[in-house]
Design a protein around this motif. Structure first.
Motif, PDB file in Angstrom:
ATOM      1  N   GLY A 277      20.596  50.258  37.929  1.00  0.00           N
ATOM      2  CA  GLY A 277      20.538  49.327  36.806  1.00  0.00           C
ATOM      3  C   GLY A 277      21.287  49.863  35.606  1.00  0.00           C
ATOM      4  O   GLY A 277      21.246  49.286  34.537  1.00  0.00           O
TER       5      GLY A 277
ATOM      6  N   MET B 246      20.136  45.223  27.481  1.00  0.00           N
ATOM      7  CA  MET B 246      21.437  45.197  28.153  1.00  0.00           C
ATOM      8  C   MET B 246      21.326  45.986  29.451  1.00  0.00           C
ATOM      9  O   MET B 246      21.031  47.175  29.441  1.00  0.00           O
ATOM     10  CB  MET B 246      22.489  45.803  27.233  1.00  0.00           C
ATOM     11  CG  MET B 246      23.856  45.983  27.872  1.00  0.00           C
ATOM     12  SD  MET B 246      24.547  44.440  28.446  1.00  0.00           S
ATOM     13  CE  MET B 246      25.243  43.792  26.958  1.00  0.00           C
ATOM     14  N   LEU B 247      21.512  45.301  30.543  1.00  0.00           N
ATOM     15  CA  LEU B 247      21.449  45.963  31.847  1.00  0.00           C
ATOM     16  C   LEU B 247      22.854  46.026  32.431  1.00  0.00           C
ATOM     17  O   LEU B 247      23.744  45.296  32.012  1.00  0.00           O
ATOM     18  CB  LEU B 247      20.528  45.204  32.793  1.00  0.00           C
ATOM     19  CG  LEU B 247      19.064  45.105  32.351  1.00  0.00           C
ATOM     20  CD1 LEU B 247      18.310  44.176  33.271  1.00  0.00           C
ATOM     21  CD2 LEU B 247      18.412  46.473  32.338  1.00  0.00           C
ATOM     22  N   ALA B 248      22.993  46.896  33.393  1.00  0.00           N
ATOM     23  CA  ALA B 248      24.323  47.070  33.983  1.00  0.00           C
ATOM     24  C   ALA B 248      24.256  46.819  35.487  1.00  0.00           C
ATOM     25  O   ALA B 248      23.209  46.489  36.024  1.00  0.00           O
ATOM     26  CB  ALA B 248      24.812  48.485  33.702  1.00  0.00           C
TER      27      ALA B 248
ATOM     28  N   SER C 237      17.813  47.574  23.387  1.00  0.00           N
ATOM     29  CA  SER C 237      18.279  46.305  23.933  1.00  0.00           C
ATOM     30  C   SER C 237      17.994  46.219  25.425  1.00  0.00           C
ATOM     31  O   SER C 237      17.745  47.226  26.078  1.00  0.00           O
ATOM     32  CB  SER C 237      19.772  46.114  23.659  1.00  0.00           C
ATOM     33  OG  SER C 237      20.542  46.619  24.710  1.00  0.00           O
TER      34      SER C 237
ATOM     35  N   MET D  62      22.221  42.244  21.135  1.00  0.00           N
ATOM     36  CA  MET D  62      22.279  43.357  22.089  1.00  0.00           C
ATOM     37  C   MET D  62      22.804  44.644  21.447  1.00  0.00           C
ATOM     38  O   MET D  62      22.647  45.716  22.002  1.00  0.00           O
ATOM     39  CB  MET D  62      23.191  42.994  23.271  1.00  0.00           C
ATOM     40  CG  MET D  62      22.620  41.925  24.186  1.00  0.00           C
ATOM     41  SD  MET D  62      21.265  42.573  25.166  1.00  0.00           S
ATOM     42  CE  MET D  62      21.142  41.334  26.447  1.00  0.00           C
ATOM     43  N   LEU D  63      23.459  44.501  20.290  1.00  0.00           N
ATOM     44  CA  LEU D  63      23.993  45.691  19.620  1.00  0.00           C
ATOM     45  C   LEU D  63      22.932  46.329  18.725  1.00  0.00           C
ATOM     46  O   LEU D  63      23.207  46.794  17.632  1.00  0.00           O
ATOM     47  CB  LEU D  63      25.238  45.330  18.800  1.00  0.00           C
ATOM     48  CG  LEU D  63      26.458  44.899  19.613  1.00  0.00           C
ATOM     49  CD1 LEU D  63      27.578  44.427  18.694  1.00  0.00           C
ATOM     50  CD2 LEU D  63      26.952  46.030  20.495  1.00  0.00           C
TER      51      LEU D  63
ATOM     52  N   LEU E  26      28.573  37.061  27.558  1.00  0.00           N
ATOM     53  CA  LEU E  26      28.605  37.318  26.119  1.00  0.00           C
ATOM     54  C   LEU E  26      29.880  36.793  25.464  1.00  0.00           C
ATOM     55  O   LEU E  26      29.940  36.659  24.243  1.00  0.00           O
ATOM     56  CB  LEU E  26      28.445  38.817  25.845  1.00  0.00           C
ATOM     57  CG  LEU E  26      27.099  39.412  26.300  1.00  0.00           C
ATOM     58  CD1 LEU E  26      27.048  40.910  26.062  1.00  0.00           C
ATOM     59  CD2 LEU E  26      25.917  38.740  25.616  1.00  0.00           C
TER      60      LEU E  26
ATOM     61  N   ALA F  58      27.030  48.343  28.621  1.00  0.00           N
ATOM     62  CA  ALA F  58      27.274  47.101  29.359  1.00  0.00           C
ATOM     63  C   ALA F  58      27.551  47.346  30.835  1.00  0.00           C
ATOM     64  O   ALA F  58      27.061  46.618  31.691  1.00  0.00           O
ATOM     65  CB  ALA F  58      28.431  46.338  28.727  1.00  0.00           C
TER      66      ALA F  58
ATOM     67  N   ARG G  33      25.202  38.647  21.903  1.00  0.00           N
ATOM     68  CA  ARG G  33      25.943  39.911  21.843  1.00  0.00           C
ATOM     69  C   ARG G  33      25.495  40.718  20.615  1.00  0.00           C
ATOM     70  O   ARG G  33      25.238  41.907  20.710  1.00  0.00           O
ATOM     71  CB  ARG G  33      27.446  39.621  21.775  1.00  0.00           C
ATOM     72  CG  ARG G  33      28.272  40.882  21.819  1.00  0.00           C
ATOM     73  CD  ARG G  33      29.758  40.614  21.608  1.00  0.00           C
ATOM     74  NE  ARG G  33      30.463  41.831  21.926  1.00  0.00           N
ATOM     75  CZ  ARG G  33      30.914  42.157  23.113  1.00  0.00           C
ATOM     76  NH1 ARG G  33      30.755  41.333  24.116  1.00  0.00           N
ATOM     77  NH2 ARG G  33      31.520  43.298  23.325  1.00  0.00           N
ATOM     78  N   GLU G  34      25.400  40.028  19.471  1.00  0.00           N
ATOM     79  CA  GLU G  34      24.958  40.702  18.243  1.00  0.00           C
ATOM     80  C   GLU G  34      23.571  41.306  18.431  1.00  0.00           C
ATOM     81  O   GLU G  34      23.297  42.425  18.023  1.00  0.00           O
ATOM     82  CB  GLU G  34      24.925  39.704  17.072  1.00  0.00           C
ATOM     83  CG  GLU G  34      26.293  39.380  16.512  1.00  0.00           C
ATOM     84  CD  GLU G  34      27.037  40.619  16.021  1.00  0.00           C
ATOM     85  OE1 GLU G  34      26.463  41.357  15.218  1.00  0.00           O
ATOM     86  OE2 GLU G  34      28.179  40.852  16.473  1.00  0.00           O
TER      87      GLU G  34
ATOM     88  N   ARG H 229      22.312  44.081  37.729  1.00  0.00           N
ATOM     89  CA  ARG H 229      21.192  43.538  36.945  1.00  0.00           C
ATOM     90  C   ARG H 229      21.637  43.202  35.534  1.00  0.00           C
ATOM     91  O   ARG H 229      21.110  43.717  34.563  1.00  0.00           O
ATOM     92  CB  ARG H 229      20.058  44.551  36.930  1.00  0.00           C
ATOM     93  CG  ARG H 229      19.550  44.839  38.318  1.00  0.00           C
ATOM     94  CD  ARG H 229      18.712  46.074  38.351  1.00  0.00           C
ATOM     95  NE  ARG H 229      18.487  46.480  39.732  1.00  0.00           N
ATOM     96  CZ  ARG H 229      18.035  47.657  40.089  1.00  0.00           C
ATOM     97  NH1 ARG H 229      17.745  48.552  39.197  1.00  0.00           N
ATOM     98  NH2 ARG H 229      17.873  47.948  41.356  1.00  0.00           N
TER      99      ARG H 229
ATOM    100  N   SER I 258      27.972  40.888  32.373  1.00  0.00           N
ATOM    101  CA  SER I 258      27.455  40.485  31.063  1.00  0.00           C
ATOM    102  C   SER I 258      28.592  40.122  30.107  1.00  0.00           C
ATOM    103  O   SER I 258      28.433  39.281  29.224  1.00  0.00           O
ATOM    104  CB  SER I 258      26.605  41.601  30.464  1.00  0.00           C
ATOM    105  OG  SER I 258      27.358  42.786  30.400  1.00  0.00           O
ATOM    106  N   GLU I 259      29.750  40.757  30.289  1.00  0.00           N
ATOM    107  CA  GLU I 259      30.901  40.489  29.422  1.00  0.00           C
ATOM    108  C   GLU I 259      31.276  39.004  29.483  1.00  0.00           C
ATOM    109  O   GLU I 259      31.613  38.396  28.467  1.00  0.00           O
ATOM    110  CB  GLU I 259      32.087  41.359  29.861  1.00  0.00           C
ATOM    111  CG  GLU I 259      33.264  41.365  28.913  1.00  0.00           C
ATOM    112  CD  GLU I 259      32.949  41.952  27.542  1.00  0.00           C
ATOM    113  OE1 GLU I 259      31.977  42.711  27.427  1.00  0.00           O
ATOM    114  OE2 GLU I 259      33.676  41.608  26.595  1.00  0.00           O
TER     115      GLU I 259
END
Lengths: 388, 300
Positions: free
Chosen positions: B183, A251-253, A249, A244-245, A234, B159, A241-242, A256, A230-231
């Motif tokens: 996830g 925001m998946l890791a 959110s 997602m903060l 974004l 993240a 990004r904004e 995914r 995602s970095e």
């Protein structure tokens, strides 16, 4: 002596049963001629005159004098299918036990006792796909051979694919041939569906219509960069990004990240989405969609989930894209004017928050009319109006 | 006459059976209810606060205070150990979407400020507010949940879905890698030498050792729909907060379900899209309930 009585009783019982069964079938045929159940393939109970295996000749709870309803009836013989279908991703009619959506109960001219040719059967529900006018069509799609790639009942893969999508593609399009058509491709051909539409397209190669700008510029716009996941996305999409903060959110890791929903290469939609909204959202929010489906009363389907919800991040409950009144009054224009008072001045004493439509309604589905959270006859109102 | 007697006896027999079944059903229900040892003690909320968006709770055992993080109001709200509202607080330049907080030392609070993606320290003695954006090999972490243990700060990076242990200067000291096919972690609690973490997508619990290795995986996918937070009691039971179902599911360490309690709604025994669950130092079970604009404290 006792043995003789037992034998006589058993023989008598068998005679009564066989007479009853034969009599029942003859009775059925006298009104429902056998010719009505003709076809190249005949369901075994029909072929063996076992009408009573599914129907009760006298009285039954279910339409058609059926002994059981929907899938329950079919699975009483096809019990192995029931076990198998319970695994992985289920096709909606299977999940709902609606076998007759596709199959005929008595006879058919089509393999698997399908009530019509397979493509006709599929397109009768998947109407949008049927209406697509592609200049170039993928051969299996053009031939109406949906089962070349999809499983009709259940699968271990997304969108009921028979196998991992890349394996499926490369099963027909061999790796050397594919690489020849991908000059400069940095690795083995992979992630085929992130660029190609498996059904059809405007040009040869079935490339999807919307191309991600960095992909147009070249693979190294993204690949080989220090930032990952995602970095990486974004680093260009600062606005996202904004979003997602936010306290809530999407925001998946891990695997995914943004690419769980968006294709990094190409797509058929402006937001480079991997699939229509409903399919995308359902892939994680299965429980919400299940509740919506099972509830007696729920909000009519909207075009897309983002009509009400933020896709990236939100400060609001359930990631709404406006407060609980604004979201609803976009369509229900008169609400708040002549209905129950709402707004920040009208305090819901249960929560201390301003009343909104969502103080009483749950659009995703409830067991009460107007998708109220409790019965509108009394239970809902007396939560606040206790003296009534 | 005999027939009438038989009919009467049959009716009595049937009535007896029905009564027995009813008694059995009621007994089972009462047994199930008696299994739930929690009663609502008090609620952390106050009319003067107006609309809030509670996202986390921190309990200070030394000062006997509950601190609600009000993300919507950009402030911290304190209550005494009886749940009486004390005051609200935010630094001079405000807090942008605060999300979680801990007390790192006697005089220093650390707040996750999502709006600035920072760990914000407030030093009450030095009267100083500092904001630190934590980086991992040049990448900004997206700060989410924080916990402390033995003076160390642990941070969840939204993240990467990973937990990190930070040094006193907020540099990464130890990483707790994301499990395969996960996830991302959405919540974690530290119990003794172990970190208990919750993977939301895969509905699985993980325990990490201090060296970053995963020592245990517990699958709870059959019991919960949308887990959002977890807590562990002194007997080793795990309390999983289900945001969509509005209930708490209690399991043992082998994922055997013990009981469920609370339900979705707006009443006193209800939750509506809750955010966090944790134990206070006095054995109370605290639930941050976003949709009902409150934090409830349950006691045995």
């Amino acid at each position: 002596m006792k043995n003789r009585v037992a034998i006589l009783f058993t023989v008598g019982l068998l005679l009564v049963i066989s007479y009853d069964s034969a009599g029942a079938v003859q009775g059925c045929i006298s009104c429902h001629p056998k010719q009505e159940f003709s076809g190249e393939l005949i369901h075994r109970p029909v072929a063996q005159d076992q009408c009573t295996q599914c129907h009760n000749p006298h009285v039954a709870k279910f339409k058609g004098l059926l002994q059981k309803q929907g899938g329950d009836l079919c699975y009483s013989c096809h019990d192995e299918a029931k076990k198998a279908f319970g695994q992985g991703v289920q096709h909606q009619p299977v999940r709902e036990g609606q076998c007759l959506t596709c199959h005929s109960a008595h006879a058919s001219d089509h393999k698997g006792l399908l009530s019509r040719p397979i493509a006709e059967s599929c397109f009768s529900c998947h109407e949008t796909l049927a209406g697509k006018e592609y200049s170039v069509r993928h051969k299996p799609f053009s031939d109406g051979n949906c089962v070349a790639c999809h499983q009709p009942h259940h699968a271990d893969n997304y969108q009921l694919l028979k196998d991992d999508s890349d394996k499926l593609c490369l099963g027909c399009h061999s790796q050397p041939d594919t690489l020849a058509g991908h000059a400069g491709f940095p690795t083995k051909a992979a992630e085929c569906l992130s660029c190609h539409n498996p059904h059809g397209g405007k040009s040869k190669g079935l490339i999807r219509e919307q191309i991600h700008a960095p992909f147009k510029e070249g693979c190294t716009s993204c690949h080989g960069k220090e930032a990952k996941g995602s970095e990486l996305c974004l680093s260009c999409h600062a606005g996202v990004r904004e979003e997602m903060l936010a306290p809530h959110s999407h925001m998946l890791a891990g695997d995914r990240t943004c690419v769980a929903c968006h294709s990094p290469h190409a797509s058929d939609t402006a937001g480079l989405l991997r699939a229509p909204y409903e399919q995308l959202c359902r892939s994680c929010h299965t429980d919400t969609f299940d509740r919506n489906r099972r509830s007696l009363h729920s909000h009519p389907k909207t075009e897309k989930c983002t009509d009400c919800h933020e896709p990236h991040g939100s400060e609001r409950l359930v990631m709404l894209n406006g407060d609980g009144n604004a979201v609803c009054s976009r369509c229900h224009e008169t609400q708040g004017e002549f209905s129950h008072p709402v707004g920040s001045e009208v305090i819901d004493h249960r929560t201390g928050l301003g009343m909104t439509c969502l103080s009483c309604h749950d659009p995703m589905g409830t067991e009460y009319r107007y998708h109220l959270k409790l019965s509108g006859k009394k239970a809902m109102c007396v939560q606040c109006h206790r003296s009534y | 006459m005999d027939t009438i007697c038989i009919v009467k006896r049959c009716s009595l027999f049937r009535a007896g059976i029905v009564a027995l079944l009813f008694w059995l059903a009621m007994s089972c229900q009462a047994m199930a209810a008696s299994q739930i040892p929690w009663e609502l003690a008090f609620t952390l909320s106050d009319q003067s606060l107006g609309e809030t968006l509670p996202t986390a709770l921190y309990v200070d055992s030394d000062k006997k205070r509950y601190y609600m993080v009000d993300s919507g109001g950009g402030r911290l709200v304190s209550f005494d150990d009886q749940g009486i509202f004390l005051k609200t607080f935010s630094p001079e330049d405000g807090l942008v979407r605060p999300f979680d907080m801990v007390r790192l030392s006697d005089s220093v609070l650390v707040i996750v400020e999502k709006g600035k993606n920072s760990l914000t320290t407030i030093d009450f003695v030095g009267k100083e507010t500092k904001r630190v954006v934590v980086e991992d090999r040049g990448r900004q972490l997206m700060v989410d949940r924080i916990e402390t243990s033995r003076g160390k700060l642990y941070l969840l990076d939204r993240a990467s879905g990973q937990i990190f242990r930070l040094s006193n200067s907020f540099k990464i000291e130890q990483r707790f890698p994301l499990p395969e096919n996960s996830g991302g972690i959405v919540d974690f609690k530290i119990v003794g030498d172990q970190i208990w973490a919750l993977g939301q997508q895969e509905k699985r619990l993980y325990t990490y050792l201090e060296n970053g290795r995963i020592s245990k995986r517990v699958d709870v996918s059959e019991m919960v729909k949308f887990p959002v937070s977890l807590a562990l009691d002194s007997a080793g039971l795990i309390y999983i907060l289900d945001r969509h179902q509005g209930e708490v599911v209690v399991v043992d360490r082998k994922a055997k379900i013990k009981y469920r309690f609370l339900a979705k709604g707006h009443g006193p025994q209800n939750l509506y899209y809750p955010m966090e669950i944790r134990f206070d130092p006095w054995g109370g079970l605290c639930i941050v309930d976003e949709g009902n604009n409150r934090i409830q404290v349950f006691r045995r």
